[in-house]
Scaffold this motif. Structure first.
Motif, PDB file in Angstrom:
ATOM      1  N   GLY A  57      -6.873  25.399 -14.931  1.00 54.55           N
ATOM      2  CA  GLY A  57      -7.783  24.307 -14.633  1.00 54.55           C
ATOM      3  C   GLY A  57      -7.216  23.025 -15.222  1.00 54.55           C
ATOM      4  N   PRO A  58      -7.483  21.881 -14.594  1.00 58.88           N
ATOM      5  CA  PRO A  58      -6.920  20.618 -15.086  1.00 58.88           C
ATOM      6  C   PRO A  58      -7.254  20.316 -16.541  1.00 58.88           C
ATOM      7  CG  PRO A  58      -7.964  20.305 -12.949  1.00 58.88           C
ATOM      8  CD  PRO A  58      -8.280  21.704 -13.390  1.00 58.88           C
ATOM      9  N   GLN A  59      -8.402  20.798 -17.014  1.00 57.33           N
ATOM     10  CA  GLN A  59      -8.816  20.513 -18.389  1.00 57.33           C
ATOM     11  C   GLN A  59      -7.974  21.234 -19.431  1.00 57.33           C
ATOM     12  OE1 GLN A  59     -10.261  22.437 -16.191  1.00 57.33           O
ATOM     13  NE2 GLN A  59     -11.829  23.767 -17.032  1.00 57.33           N
ATOM     14  N   VAL A  60      -7.171  22.214 -19.008  1.00 62.81           N
ATOM     15  CA  VAL A  60      -6.292  22.924 -19.941  1.00 62.81           C
ATOM     16  C   VAL A  60      -4.814  22.741 -19.561  1.00 62.81           C
ATOM     17  CG1 VAL A  60      -8.023  24.595 -20.714  1.00 62.81           C
ATOM     18  CG2 VAL A  60      -6.575  25.130 -18.730  1.00 62.81           C
ATOM     19  N   ALA A  61      -4.524  21.672 -18.862  1.00 61.25           N
ATOM     20  CA  ALA A  61      -3.144  21.398 -18.437  1.00 61.25           C
ATOM     21  C   ALA A  61      -2.186  21.352 -19.627  1.00 61.25           C
ATOM     22  CB  ALA A  61      -3.080  20.085 -17.664  1.00 61.25           C
ATOM     23  N   PHE A  62      -2.683  20.938 -20.776  1.00 61.97           N
ATOM     24  CA  PHE A  62      -1.853  20.845 -21.977  1.00 61.97           C
ATOM     25  C   PHE A  62      -1.342  22.210 -22.449  1.00 61.97           C
ATOM     26  CE2 PHE A  62      -6.143  21.567 -23.441  1.00 61.97           C
ATOM     27  CZ  PHE A  62      -6.003  22.415 -24.521  1.00 61.97           C
ATOM     28  N   MET A  63      -1.899  23.293 -21.915  1.00 65.79           N
ATOM     29  CA  MET A  63      -1.480  24.641 -22.302  1.00 65.79           C
ATOM     30  C   MET A  63      -0.366  25.201 -21.413  1.00 65.79           C
ATOM     31  SD  MET A  63      -3.326  25.454 -24.921  1.00 65.79           S
ATOM     32  CE  MET A  63      -3.001  27.200 -25.008  1.00 65.79           C
ATOM     33  N   LYS A  64       0.060  24.441 -20.422  1.00 62.80           N
ATOM     34  CA  LYS A  64       1.024  24.955 -19.444  1.00 62.80           C
ATOM     35  C   LYS A  64       2.316  25.432 -20.107  1.00 62.80           C
ATOM     36  CE  LYS A  64       3.524  24.164 -15.248  1.00 62.80           C
ATOM     37  NZ  LYS A  64       4.181  23.243 -14.391  1.00 62.80           N
ATOM     38  N   GLU A  65       2.874  24.662 -21.006  1.00 66.41           N
ATOM     39  CA  GLU A  65       4.141  25.045 -21.629  1.00 66.41           C
ATOM     40  C   GLU A  65       4.011  26.365 -22.390  1.00 66.41           C
ATOM     41  OE1 GLU A  65       7.340  23.375 -24.883  1.00 66.41           O
ATOM     42  OE2 GLU A  65       6.143  21.929 -23.785  1.00 66.41           O
ATOM     43  N   GLU A  66       2.952  26.495 -23.167  1.00 63.96           N
ATOM     44  CA  GLU A  66       2.740  27.732 -23.938  1.00 63.96           C
ATOM     45  C   GLU A  66       2.593  28.947 -23.014  1.00 63.96           C
ATOM     46  OE1 GLU A  66      -0.644  29.790 -26.786  1.00 63.96           O
ATOM     47  OE2 GLU A  66      -0.494  27.600 -26.773  1.00 63.96           O
ATOM     48  N   LEU A  67       1.802  28.803 -21.956  1.00 61.99           N
ATOM     49  CA  LEU A  67       1.583  29.929 -21.047  1.00 61.99           C
ATOM     50  C   LEU A  67       2.818  30.215 -20.199  1.00 61.99           C
ATOM     51  CD1 LEU A  67      -2.113  29.240 -20.151  1.00 61.99           C
ATOM     52  CD2 LEU A  67      -1.222  31.137 -21.479  1.00 61.99           C
ATOM     53  N   SER A  68       3.579  29.186 -19.884  1.00 62.55           N
ATOM     54  CA  SER A  68       4.831  29.393 -19.138  1.00 62.55           C
ATOM     55  C   SER A  68       5.813  30.205 -19.966  1.00 62.55           C
ATOM     56  CB  SER A  68       5.457  28.064 -18.742  1.00 62.55           C
ATOM     57  OG  SER A  68       4.666  27.404 -17.788  1.00 62.55           O
ATOM     58  N   LYS A  69       5.870  29.919 -21.252  1.00 62.87           N
ATOM     59  CA  LYS A  69       6.741  30.695 -22.140  1.00 62.87           C
ATOM     60  C   LYS A  69       6.284  32.150 -22.203  1.00 62.87           C
ATOM     61  CE  LYS A  69       8.271  26.938 -25.119  1.00 62.87           C
ATOM     62  NZ  LYS A  69       8.206  26.351 -26.457  1.00 62.87           N
ATOM     63  N   GLN A  82      -6.214  18.149  -9.611  1.00 64.26           N
ATOM     64  CA  GLN A  82      -7.481  17.696 -10.182  1.00 64.26           C
ATOM     65  C   GLN A  82      -8.511  17.333  -9.106  1.00 64.26           C
ATOM     66  OE1 GLN A  82      -6.978  14.817 -13.266  1.00 64.26           O
ATOM     67  NE2 GLN A  82      -9.137  14.767 -13.763  1.00 64.26           N
ATOM     68  N   LYS A  83      -8.091  16.679  -8.041  1.00 67.99           N
ATOM     69  CA  LYS A  83      -9.038  16.316  -6.976  1.00 67.99           C
ATOM     70  C   LYS A  83      -9.550  17.551  -6.250  1.00 67.99           C
ATOM     71  CE  LYS A  83      -7.575  11.621  -6.093  1.00 67.99           C
ATOM     72  NZ  LYS A  83      -7.070  10.656  -5.116  1.00 67.99           N
ATOM     73  N   ASP A  84      -8.648  18.485  -5.961  1.00 74.91           N
ATOM     74  CA  ASP A  84      -9.067  19.720  -5.294  1.00 74.91           C
ATOM     75  C   ASP A  84     -10.021  20.504  -6.178  1.00 74.91           C
ATOM     76  OD1 ASP A  84      -7.537  19.107  -3.078  1.00 74.91           O
ATOM     77  OD2 ASP A  84      -5.833  20.321  -3.731  1.00 74.91           O
ATOM     78  N   TYR A  85      -9.751  20.510  -7.467  1.00 72.23           N
ATOM     79  CA  TYR A  85     -10.600  21.206  -8.436  1.00 72.23           C
ATOM     80  C   TYR A  85     -11.984  20.558  -8.485  1.00 72.23           C
ATOM     81  CZ  TYR A  85     -12.009  23.299 -12.897  1.00 72.23           C
ATOM     82  OH  TYR A  85     -12.671  23.979 -13.879  1.00 72.23           O
ATOM     83  N   GLY A  86     -12.013  19.259  -8.666  1.00 69.75           N
ATOM     84  CA  GLY A  86     -13.275  18.541  -8.804  1.00 69.75           C
ATOM     85  C   GLY A  86     -14.139  18.593  -7.560  1.00 69.75           C
ATOM     86  N   MET A  87     -13.501  18.583  -6.392  1.00 71.18           N
ATOM     87  CA  MET A  87     -14.244  18.582  -5.135  1.00 71.18           C
ATOM     88  C   MET A  87     -14.388  19.986  -4.544  1.00 71.18           C
ATOM     89  SD  MET A  87     -13.008  15.013  -3.470  1.00 71.18           S
ATOM     90  CE  MET A  87     -14.441  14.948  -2.404  1.00 71.18           C
ATOM     91  N   MET A  88     -13.909  21.001  -5.301  1.00 69.68           N
ATOM     92  CA  MET A  88     -14.006  22.397  -4.879  1.00 69.68           C
ATOM     93  C   MET A  88     -13.397  22.616  -3.491  1.00 69.68           C
ATOM     94  SD  MET A  88     -15.440  24.307  -7.185  1.00 69.68           S
ATOM     95  CE  MET A  88     -15.998  23.920  -8.821  1.00 69.68           C
ATOM     96  N   ARG A  89     -12.228  22.061  -3.278  1.00 72.90           N
ATOM     97  CA  ARG A  89     -11.524  22.203  -1.999  1.00 72.90           C
ATOM     98  C   ARG A  89     -10.764  23.536  -1.979  1.00 72.90           C
ATOM     99  NH1 ARG A  89      -8.818  16.357  -2.262  1.00 72.90           N
ATOM    100  NH2 ARG A  89     -10.628  15.078  -1.756  1.00 72.90           N
ATOM    101  N   ALA A  90     -11.481  24.588  -1.681  1.00 69.06           N
ATOM    102  CA  ALA A  90     -10.911  25.927  -1.707  1.00 69.06           C
ATOM    103  C   ALA A  90      -9.756  26.083  -0.733  1.00 69.06           C
ATOM    104  CB  ALA A  90     -11.991  26.954  -1.394  1.00 69.06           C
TER     105      ALA A  90
END
Length: 105
Positions: A57-69, A82-90
């Protein structure tokens, strides 16, 4: 078949989006397993399981590097638009899932 894990702060805000993505995939005849979990649960699962894609989710984007490792070369980690997430564009999220996974093959 696509196997996707989605993680966010508590796993609740992504649950609605995940339900919509699953419904859209079913309507299009796409075999998709998708689940939303909290960041804590996501960290555990990334180490123990293989997925085709991990979405954040965009709110945890800062965790990408840790999870990628943690995922290593086993599967990609990507942030939901973020726009797709906020507008629920499935439909957009589903298309991004397919492109991300097929692009890795």
């Amino acid at each position: 078949m696509y196997n996707v894990l989605v993680t966010c702060s508590a796993g609740m805000s992504t649950s609605m989006l995940v339900q919509k993505v699953a419904k859209t995939a079913a309507e299009q005849g796409i075999d998709l397993t998708i689940e939303a979990v909290s960041m804590n649960e996501g960290k555990i699962r990334v180490k123990k399981h293989d997925y085709d894609l991990l979405l954040l989710g965009p709110q945890v984007a800062f965790m990408k590097e840790e999870l990628s490792k943690a995922a290593g070369d086993r599967f990609p980690v990507k942030i939901i638009n973020q726009k797709d997430y906020g507008m629920m564009r499935a439909d957009n999220v589903l298309q991004d899932i397919i492109q991300s996974i097929e692009g890795q093959k």
